[in-house]
Write an enzyme that holds these catalytic residues in place. Structure first.
Site, PDB file in Angstrom:
ATOM      1  N   LYS A 113      22.868  21.724  16.553  1.00  0.00           N
ATOM      2  CA  LYS A 113      24.066  21.863  17.378  1.00  0.00           C
ATOM      3  C   LYS A 113      25.251  22.401  16.578  1.00  0.00           C
ATOM      4  O   LYS A 113      26.142  23.025  17.138  1.00  0.00           O
ATOM      5  CB  LYS A 113      24.454  20.521  17.995  1.00  0.00           C
ATOM      6  CG  LYS A 113      23.388  19.842  18.836  1.00  0.00           C
ATOM      7  CD  LYS A 113      23.028  20.616  20.070  1.00  0.00           C
ATOM      8  CE  LYS A 113      22.239  19.806  21.093  1.00  0.00           C
ATOM      9  NZ  LYS A 113      20.887  19.428  20.666  1.00  0.00           N
TER      10      LYS A 113
HETATM   11  C1  LIG Z   1      19.702  19.477  21.342  1.00  0.00           C
HETATM   12  C2  LIG Z   1      18.476  19.383  20.561  1.00  0.00           C
HETATM   13  C3  LIG Z   1      17.279  19.957  21.016  1.00  0.00           C
HETATM   14  C4  LIG Z   1      17.172  20.631  22.360  1.00  0.00           C
HETATM   15  O1  LIG Z   1      17.881  21.843  22.433  1.00  0.00           O
HETATM   16  P1  LIG Z   1      18.255  22.467  23.847  1.00  0.00           P
HETATM   17  O2  LIG Z   1      19.115  23.634  23.544  1.00  0.00           O
HETATM   18  O3  LIG Z   1      18.981  21.406  24.603  1.00  0.00           O
HETATM   19  O4  LIG Z   1      16.978  22.848  24.512  1.00  0.00           O
HETATM   20  C5  LIG Z   1      16.180  19.882  20.190  1.00  0.00           C
HETATM   21  N1  LIG Z   1      16.226  19.235  19.002  1.00  0.00           N
HETATM   22  C6  LIG Z   1      17.362  18.681  18.536  1.00  0.00           C
HETATM   23  C7  LIG Z   1      17.332  17.971  17.227  1.00  0.00           C
HETATM   24  C8  LIG Z   1      18.518  18.742  19.292  1.00  0.00           C
HETATM   25  O5  LIG Z   1      19.648  18.179  18.825  1.00  0.00           O
END
Ligand SMILES: *Cc1c(COP(=O)(O)O)cnc(C)c1O
Length: 497
Positions: A113
């Site tokens: 993120k």
């Molecule tokens: C948010 C997240 C995901 C999923 O990503 P999306 O964009 O919501 O599909 C997968 N793994 C981790 C560690 C995340 O923080």
């Protein structure tokens, strides 16, 4: 370039407006009206640049109302070498002849993120300066764990912003929870809600679209925006790393320029994999987009059958950031693949809201099947994959990444596809120490989170990110728990309105 809404394509707004608003008033998501194209020569040239240069090249194609100076300011601020544990920002690690891992968790909060949320506050403050005057921006976040912390860290003490994060009280890992509840900064708040991520997300969405609340906000010189991946400002930074990964695949000899790669993404809200779709549409040679889910396999079923059905058990898994049954960004894909048919999207979203279920038309489903492959893996197989991967390659992956690795292995044994592949790695393993440790040994000694970190370190020798190790000594600032129905009041209280 203009942006429109997936539910009303008569809308035409600038990228700055799309980013400031976050979500369209009628509930649709903003999408670009056209998708820019890059050639192989462009890719070759972009590949000679550092990550910040690559980012500017891609962002300027989408954020055409930003000046070059503004983009420089945003990108250089976001991807500072001091905030990331790799000079390459999003390094590619080749673990076998055909498999490379794209490490997207080198930022301040150790999850992918950060790739978007280090940049979003800059994009948002520049956007707001273009579209709003004398208005404070209130960021509301629903998180399945990682977005919350990354958003808090990104927006902490940013002028003219206030941020409030809601997380499901039993739906995040202890490390994720501590990362949020100990957050520092003068414009931040965190609140747990009784419910799961979907409850938090729909609660936030309904606050955003409530006209009375909006009016109250306007009277107080406040405006909402979103740091969730429904915000275009979250998605566009993610396109960059797929272009960058392709450049690095060529550089490390996995591919010749022009040859295709597959991309595997551990998926929750469908944001990360959607960014890979945009990269493909832009001209990056990507073959299959492989969507990996945990036991909450609503997307696996959808991509295989054309029916999206969220009426099913919700599981709390070892990969909590993917414990999602309503994948918001799928709406954007449906819009693009239906030939930008907003009426069709509205109909699907209405069915989803009313009955939790819809089936896409045949033509649309054909397009989906051509582009995507999907699979899922439960916690037992996830843990077995962590161990296997560590034993075989001495590469330690977290639970989310392991889901992707396993789904990729299944895909290869079913299809025999030998295309070089990039697997998105979305979190540092120490964020999920308990699960990762129990994957490696049946004889776990530790009982608390931080001794597990130490034990995992002793077992694997992998470096512990200092920002996780030091959480132990931080003071918990936010302990409130509320109900889904009381979320709006929590917002008013935080803002004293
Ligand atoms: C948010 C997240 C995901 C999923 O990503 P999306 O964009 O919501 O599909 C997968 N793994 C981790 C560690 C995340 O923080």
């Amino acid at each position: 370039m203009y942006y429109t809404s997936t539910r009303d394509k008569s809308i035409r707004i600038s990228s700055a407006e799309a980013i400031t608003k976050g979500i369209s008033a009628e509930g649709g998501l903003f999408v670009p009206t056209e998708i820019p194209h890059i050639t192989l020569d462009d890719i070759k040239r972009i590949g000679t640049l550092p990550y910040t240069g690559r980012a500017k090249e891609i962002l300027k194609l989408y954020l055409t109302d930003f000046t070059e100076d503004e983009l420089n300011y945003c990108v250089e601020g976001a991807y500072k070498k001091s905030s990331f544990s790799s000079e390459k920002i999003a390094p590619l690690y080749k673990i076998s002849d055909k498999e490379s891992i794209l490490e997207l968790w080198r930022g301040p909060t150790c999850a992918f993120k950060d790739m978007a949320l280090q940049l979003l506050p800059y994009l948002l403050s520049v956007s707001a300066s273009k579209t709003l005057k004398d208005t404070k921006i209130v960021i509301l976040v629903a998180t399945s764990g990682d977005t919350g912390k990354a958003a808090l860290e990104g927006f902490k003490d940013v002028d003219n912003t206030q941020i409030l994060v809601f997380y499901p009280v039993d739906g995040v890992s202890p490390m994720q929870k501590l990362q949020m509840t100990t957050q520092e900064g003068n414009n931040v708040s965190v609140c747990a809600i009784k419910g799961n991520f979907d409850d938090a997300q729909s609660g936030v969405k309904s606050i955003f679209t409530n006209s009375e609340i909006k009016k109250k906000f306007a009277e107080n010189h406040l405006a909402f925006s979103s740091a969730n991946s429904i915000n275009w400002g979250r998605l566009v930074p993610q396109i960059v790393y797929y272009v960058s990964a392709y450049c690095d695949m060529v550089e490390n000899g996995s591919l010749k320029l022009g040859e295709e790669m597959n991309v595997v993404v551990p998926t929750g809200n469908f944001g990360n994999i959607l960014a890979a779709y945009y990269a493909k549409r832009m001209g990056v040679p990507i073959s299959k987009l492989i969507c990996a889910s945990n036991s909450n396999n609503v997307l696996t079923d959808f991509l295989k059958t054309g029916t999206y059905d969220k009426n099913r058990n919700f599981y709390c898994t070892a990969s909590p950031s993917m414990d999602i049954l309503i994948s918001s960004n799928l709406e954007r894909l449906l819009f693009h693949l239906s030939g930008e048919n907003d009426a069709e999207v509205r109909e699907y979203m209405k069915l989803l809201a009313n009955s939790g279920k819809y089936t896409v038309g045949e033509q649309l489903f054909e397009k989906i099947k051509e582009l995507f492959r999907a699979g899922y893996c439960d916690d037992t197989l996830t843990k077995a994959t962590i161990k296997e991967n560590f034993d075989k390659y001495h590469y330690l992956c977290d639970t989310h990444t392991a889901v992707a690795v396993k789904v990729y292995e299944d895909y290869v044994s079913e299809s025999g596809d030998k295309t070089p592949t990039v697997i998105a790695s979305t979190a540092n393993p120490y964020k999920f120490s308990a699960s990762v440790l129990s994957a490696l040994t049946s004889d776990v000694q530790s009982t608390d989170e931080f001794s597990m970190v130490d034990e995992l370190h002793a077992l694997t020798g992998e470096p512990v990110p200092p920002q996780l190790a030091t959480l132990k000594d931080k003071k918990v600032r936010f302990g409130d728990v509320t109900t889904k129905d009381d979320m709006a009041n929590v917002v008013f209280k935080m803002l004293n309105i």
